[in-house]
Design an enzyme around this catalytic site. Structure first.
Site, PDB file in Angstrom:
ATOM      1  N   ASP A   1      24.766  72.095  24.941  1.00 62.45           N
ATOM      2  CA  ASP A   1      25.305  71.583  26.199  1.00 62.45           C
ATOM      3  C   ASP A   1      25.914  70.196  26.055  1.00 62.45           C
ATOM      4  O   ASP A   1      26.472  69.663  27.016  1.00 62.45           O
ATOM      5  CB  ASP A   1      24.232  71.583  27.293  1.00 62.45           C
ATOM      6  CG  ASP A   1      22.965  70.846  26.893  1.00 62.45           C
ATOM      7  OD1 ASP A   1      22.533  71.000  25.741  1.00 62.45           O
ATOM      8  OD2 ASP A   1      22.392  70.129  27.736  1.00 62.45           O
ATOM      9  N   HIS A   2      25.858  69.637  24.852  1.00 61.53           N
ATOM     10  CA  HIS A   2      26.435  68.318  24.622  1.00 61.53           C
ATOM     11  C   HIS A   2      27.653  68.347  23.688  1.00 61.53           C
ATOM     12  O   HIS A   2      28.301  67.314  23.519  1.00 61.53           O
ATOM     13  CB  HIS A   2      25.380  67.365  24.071  1.00 61.53           C
ATOM     14  CG  HIS A   2      24.285  67.093  25.043  1.00 61.53           C
ATOM     15  ND1 HIS A   2      24.244  65.964  25.840  1.00 61.53           N
ATOM     16  CD2 HIS A   2      23.203  67.843  25.390  1.00 61.53           C
ATOM     17  CE1 HIS A   2      23.180  66.024  26.620  1.00 61.53           C
ATOM     18  NE2 HIS A   2      22.535  67.154  26.366  1.00 61.53           N
TER      19      HIS A   2
ATOM     20  N   HIS B   1      21.764  64.856  34.064  1.00 67.92           N
ATOM     21  CA  HIS B   1      21.214  65.909  33.202  1.00 67.92           C
ATOM     22  C   HIS B   1      20.143  66.686  33.962  1.00 67.92           C
ATOM     23  O   HIS B   1      19.094  67.058  33.433  1.00 67.92           O
ATOM     24  CB  HIS B   1      20.636  65.311  31.909  1.00 67.92           C
ATOM     25  CG  HIS B   1      20.430  66.333  30.818  1.00 67.92           C
ATOM     26  ND1 HIS B   1      19.215  66.941  30.584  1.00 67.92           N
ATOM     27  CD2 HIS B   1      21.278  66.836  29.905  1.00 67.92           C
ATOM     28  CE1 HIS B   1      19.319  67.773  29.565  1.00 67.92           C
ATOM     29  NE2 HIS B   1      20.575  67.729  29.138  1.00 67.92           N
TER      30      HIS B   1
ATOM     31  N   HIS C   1      13.850  62.761  21.019  1.00 68.52           N
ATOM     32  CA  HIS C   1      14.101  64.115  21.492  1.00 68.52           C
ATOM     33  C   HIS C   1      13.588  65.118  20.455  1.00 68.52           C
ATOM     34  O   HIS C   1      13.096  64.727  19.395  1.00 68.52           O
ATOM     35  CB  HIS C   1      15.596  64.280  21.762  1.00 68.52           C
ATOM     36  CG  HIS C   1      15.946  65.465  22.594  1.00 68.52           C
ATOM     37  ND1 HIS C   1      15.225  65.852  23.702  1.00 68.52           N
ATOM     38  CD2 HIS C   1      16.954  66.382  22.480  1.00 68.52           C
ATOM     39  CE1 HIS C   1      15.769  66.938  24.234  1.00 68.52           C
ATOM     40  NE2 HIS C   1      16.805  67.280  23.500  1.00 68.52           N
TER      41      HIS C   1
END
Length: 309
Positions: free
Chosen positions: A68-69, A273, A145
């Site tokens: 998604d990035h 986000h 992350h």
């Protein structure tokens, strides 16, 4: 007139896009130069909608390799080929993205791009200057992350003060002395009088700054790096009711983002986000504002400006 320092929101959703929200992508305009930060699906469509010319984007920053990035990147590159681009396109990302992108280009049979793709591998273990020019410095820094992930700090460089034109004539200041005065020196007249520097110059506006903190768990190590930035974007995927899920997936809640903003003493906090489970981010925003009142939940096509008085 002050040159722009403004952020355009292209996408505010997390992994799953919604009918109203796109995955993460933002464009920062610094003094007329445009920088693309993350490139989720639909980025090209959003660039068109916001009338940001593709050819104005020479530098793309990809925080990490969750789809998604960066799933919008190969489409963006393909469009650049169709548009006949000849300028270099610089991509700052995990080193594996170069291999993945080349595989896609080979699969599509794109033999000649017409321009160079210049990849700059990020360091996911320590803070690093990745862009340094006359008016702007960009620094990457590690986030926390599930996979290696970087944040980005954009900071204007300090400008020289302006000489008060009336003072040049009043004190008969030679041209050769101007550079010293701009550097902070006082001036001595022919009679021997010392004129303080502060009487001779107009101080420049303070440099403006923006920090982008993509997918990350609550991570206090970034506080010294982003301290006192004018504008902070920090992900806020979940509300506090999903705190355990946020921790398990290495994401943040709105309260987490606000706590970081408060400790870093930033000017304004932007959260985004958002998980697709929330029809609106109001609960996340309320929880963040309870800790850091100057917080906004980002919306597609919204523009945030940093202006000095």
């Amino acid at each position: 007139m002050q040159m722009p320092f403004q952020l355009t929101i292209l996408g505010s959703s997390s992994a799953m896009p919604t009918s109203k929200r796109y995955p993460t992508a933002q464009v920062l305009n610094v003094l007329g130069r445009f920088f693309l930060i993350d490139c989720g699906e639909g980025t090209q469509h959003q660039l068109r909608k916001n009338k940001i010319g593709f050819g104005r984007l020479d530098h793309i920053f990809i925080s990490h390799l969750h789809g998604d990035h960066f799933f919008g990147l190969i489409g963006f590159i393909s469009t650049q080929v169709l548009l006949g681009r000849t300028k270099d396109l610089h991509i700052y990302a995990h080193s594996e993205l170069q291999r993945y992108t080349q595989y896609q280009l080979d699969f599509l049979g794109t033999e000649e791009l017409g321009f160079r793709l210049v990849f700059h591998p990020l360091n996911f273990k320590k803070e690093q200057v990745i862009f340094d020019e006359e008016k702007l410095t960009i620094t990457s820094f590690p986030l926390h992350h599930r996979i290696p992930c970087c944040g980005f700090l954009f900071r204007e460089k300090s400008k020289e003060p302006n000489i008060k034109k009336g003072k040049l004539k009043q004190y008969k200041i030679p041209i050769r002395e101007i550079k010293y005065i701009k550097a902070g020196a006082d001036f001595q007249t022919e009679k021997g009088d010392i004129i303080p520097n502060k009487e001779l110059v107009i101080p420049p506006a303070a440099p403006r700054s923006f920090a982008f903190c993509s997918d990350t768990a609550y991570h206090e190590s970034i506080i010294p790096i982003i301290s006192k930035v004018d504008l902070l974007y920090h992900e806020a995927t979940f509300a506090e009711s999903e705190k355990k899920l946020a921790q398990a997936t290495f994401h943040s809640t709105g309260a987490d983002a606000a706590s970081i903003a408060k400790q870093a003493n930033v000017g304004k906090l932007l959260i985004g986000h958002f998980s697709a489970r929330y029809k609106t981010p109001e609960i996340i925003l309320e929880e963040a504002r309870a800790i850091f009142p100057n917080t906004e939940a980002i919306i597609e096509n919204e523009v945030f400006k940093v202006v000095r008085d």
